[in-house]
Motif scaffolding. Structure first.
Motif, short mmCIF file in Angstrom:
data_model
loop_
_atom_site.label_atom_id
_atom_site.label_comp_id
_atom_site.label_asym_id
_atom_site.label_seq_id
_atom_site.Cartn_x
_atom_site.Cartn_y
_atom_site.Cartn_z
N ALA A 27 69.49 64.40 23.96
CA ALA A 27 68.18 64.90 23.55
C ALA A 27 67.30 64.96 24.78
N GLU A 28 66.58 66.08 24.93
CA GLU A 28 65.68 66.25 26.07
C GLU A 28 64.39 66.89 25.59
N ILE A 29 63.29 66.46 26.18
CA ILE A 29 61.99 67.07 25.94
C ILE A 29 61.44 67.50 27.28
N ALA A 30 60.94 68.72 27.33
CA ALA A 30 60.36 69.25 28.56
C ALA A 30 59.14 70.11 28.22
N CYS A 31 58.31 70.31 29.21
CA CYS A 31 57.11 71.14 29.03
C CYS A 31 57.41 72.57 29.46
N TRP A 32 57.04 73.50 28.60
CA TRP A 32 57.13 74.93 28.91
C TRP A 32 55.80 75.53 28.52
N HIS A 33 55.31 76.48 29.27
CA HIS A 33 54.05 77.12 28.93
C HIS A 33 54.18 78.63 29.05
N LYS A 34 53.25 79.31 28.42
CA LYS A 34 53.28 80.77 28.48
C LYS A 34 52.75 81.25 29.82
N TYR A 35 53.48 82.17 30.42
CA TYR A 35 53.08 82.74 31.70
C TYR A 35 53.44 84.22 31.66
N ASP A 36 52.45 85.06 31.76
CA ASP A 36 52.67 86.51 31.70
C ASP A 36 53.44 86.93 30.44
N GLY A 37 53.12 86.30 29.31
CA GLY A 37 53.72 86.69 28.05
C GLY A 37 55.07 86.08 27.72
N SER A 38 55.67 85.35 28.65
CA SER A 38 56.95 84.69 28.37
C SER A 38 56.83 83.21 28.71
N PHE A 39 57.77 82.43 28.25
CA PHE A 39 57.72 81.00 28.52
C PHE A 39 58.33 80.69 29.88
N ASP A 40 57.70 79.75 30.57
CA ASP A 40 58.13 79.33 31.90
C ASP A 40 57.94 77.82 31.99
N CYS A 42 56.63 74.25 33.31
CA CYS A 42 55.41 73.71 33.88
C CYS A 42 55.65 73.52 35.39
N ALA A 43 54.63 73.70 36.19
CA ALA A 43 54.76 73.54 37.64
C ALA A 43 55.20 72.14 38.03
N ILE A 44 54.81 71.14 37.26
CA ILE A 44 55.20 69.75 37.54
C ILE A 44 56.62 69.47 37.03
N LYS A 45 57.05 70.19 36.00
CA LYS A 45 58.37 70.06 35.38
C LYS A 45 58.67 68.66 34.81
N PRO A 46 57.74 68.11 34.03
CA PRO A 46 58.02 66.80 33.44
C PRO A 46 59.08 66.93 32.34
N SER A 47 59.96 65.95 32.26
CA SER A 47 60.95 65.92 31.19
C SER A 47 61.47 64.50 31.01
N VAL A 48 61.99 64.24 29.85
CA VAL A 48 62.67 62.98 29.55
C VAL A 48 63.94 63.33 28.79
#
Length: 70
Positions: A27-40, A42-48
Motif C-alpha cells: 500500500a502506498e500513498i502519494a501526493c498528486w496535483h492538477k497541473y495543466d489539466g492533468s495530474f502530476d 507534487c514537487a516535493i514528492k511525499p509518499s509513504v
C-alpha cells in the motif's frame, strides 16, 4: 478510519494505491496535483508505503502513517 489528509507541502489531494504482491499487500500513498489539466506529482514528492500480510492491515498502516503530522 478518517479520510486522507491533504499533502502537507502543497495542500493537494493524496491518493492511495494497493497491490497484491508475493509476500502480502503493498500500500502506498502519494501526493498528486492538477497541473495543466492533468495530474502530476507534487514537487516535493511525499509518499509513504508499507507491505503487510493482509489488505486491510496494509491500508490501515499506510493511512495512519500519512495522516500523522508531527
Amino acid at each position: 478510519m478518517k479520510q486522507l489528509k491533504p499533502c502537507p507541502f502543497c495542500g493537494s489531494r493524496a491518493f492511495m494505491y494497493q497491490k497484491k504482491i508475493k509476500d502480502g499487500w503493498l500500500a502506498e500513498i502519494a501526493c498528486w496535483h492538477k497541473y495543466d489539466g492533468s495530474f502530476d506529482e507534487c514537487a516535493i514528492k511525499p509518499s509513504v508505503f508499507t507491505v503487510q500480510k493482509t489488505e486491510k492491515e496494509a491500508h490501515d498502516v499506510v493511512k495512519k502513517a500519512w495522516n500523522k503530522r508531527v
